[in-house]
Design a protein around this motif. Structure first.
Motif, PDB file in Angstrom:
ATOM      1  N   ARG A 167       5.752   4.265   1.726  1.00 36.33           N
ATOM      2  CA  ARG A 167       6.310   5.442   2.394  1.00 36.33           C
ATOM      3  C   ARG A 167       7.147   5.048   3.610  1.00 36.33           C
ATOM      4  N   ASP A 168       6.720   4.025   4.358  1.00 34.69           N
ATOM      5  CA  ASP A 168       7.476   3.584   5.530  1.00 34.69           C
ATOM      6  C   ASP A 168       8.836   3.003   5.160  1.00 34.69           C
TER       7      ASP A 168
ATOM      8  N   THR B 278       0.847  -1.190   0.000  1.00 31.51           N
ATOM      9  CA  THR B 278       0.000   0.000   0.000  1.00 31.51           C
ATOM     10  C   THR B 278       0.886   1.245   0.000  1.00 31.51           C
ATOM     11  N   ARG B 279       0.292   2.391  -0.208  1.00 35.49           N
ATOM     12  CA  ARG B 279       1.060   3.640  -0.258  1.00 35.49           C
ATOM     13  C   ARG B 279       1.758   3.909   1.069  1.00 35.49           C
ATOM     14  N   ARG B 280       1.094   3.615   2.163  1.00 37.70           N
ATOM     15  CA  ARG B 280       1.704   3.831   3.475  1.00 37.70           C
ATOM     16  C   ARG B 280       2.895   2.905   3.703  1.00 37.70           C
ATOM     17  N   GLN B 281       2.781   1.657   3.268  1.00 43.53           N
ATOM     18  CA  GLN B 281       3.896   0.729   3.408  1.00 43.53           C
ATOM     19  C   GLN B 281       5.074   1.152   2.536  1.00 43.53           C
TER      20      GLN B 281
ATOM     21  N   ALA C 172      -7.683   0.083  -0.663  1.00 49.64           N
ATOM     22  CA  ALA C 172      -6.356   0.691  -0.800  1.00 49.64           C
ATOM     23  C   ALA C 172      -5.784   0.328  -2.158  1.00 49.64           C
TER      24      ALA C 172
END
Length: 162
Positions: free
Chosen positions: A44-45, A39-42, A77
């Motif tokens: 980014r992390d 996902t986008r958050r993963q 997502a």
């Protein structure tokens, strides 16, 4: 199937059900997507940037009961291929300085008698100043920094005393 809205609820769009796969991207249920899709958050992390369009959809938890229908909920997502990602851009010093000035404008009380910079954004649109200047609510000293002192030369101090 079209959803009708009641008179109490305002609905600007009518929800349609789409068959799974009609959106053109493969859909995965939670826990069943391949390891290389994030996902986008993963992304980014991991300090990466997607750098491309999404390659899949991660269905929301409500849609696991209707596997034949495509997920159109806001809880879905977008999935990105980690093999196509690129490193995040690092801001230049000038960009960081500009961001700090912009945040300082939002965190500093505009009253000339106060001028404190808080660690949070002040409600300048509604109150126009910090809470202590607005209604006297005492601020915790650990949440702000004092404005820089006005430097006066020794000659200026002697001239003021005459």
């Amino acid at each position: 199937m079209m959803r009708r809205c009641s008179a109490r609820r305002r609905c600007t769009e009518e929800k349609k059900r789409l068959l799974r796969g009609v959106q053109g991207l493969p859909e995965y249920d939670r826990g069943s997507c391949p390891d290389y899709l994030l996902t986008r958050r993963q992304v980014r992390d991991r300090s990466l940037s997607p750098g491309h369009e999404p390659v899949g959809i991660l269905r929301c938890t409500r849609c696991r009961y209707t596997p034949q229908w495509s997920c159109t909920h806001p809880g879905r997502a977008w999935l990105y291929d980690v093999r196509l990602t690129r490193p995040k851009r690092v801001p230049t010093l000038a960009q960081e300085w500009a961001l700090d000035r912009a945040m300082a404008a939002r965190q500093t009380c505009p009253r000339p008698t106060c001028g404190r910079r808080y660690i949070y954004v002040l409600p300048l649109r509604t109150l126009g100043c910090c809470l202590e200047c607005h209604d006297g609510t005492p601020a915790d000293p650990s949440t702000y920094t004092l404005p820089p002192a006005a430097h006066q030369l020794a000659a200026d101090l002697q001239g003021a005393s005459r």
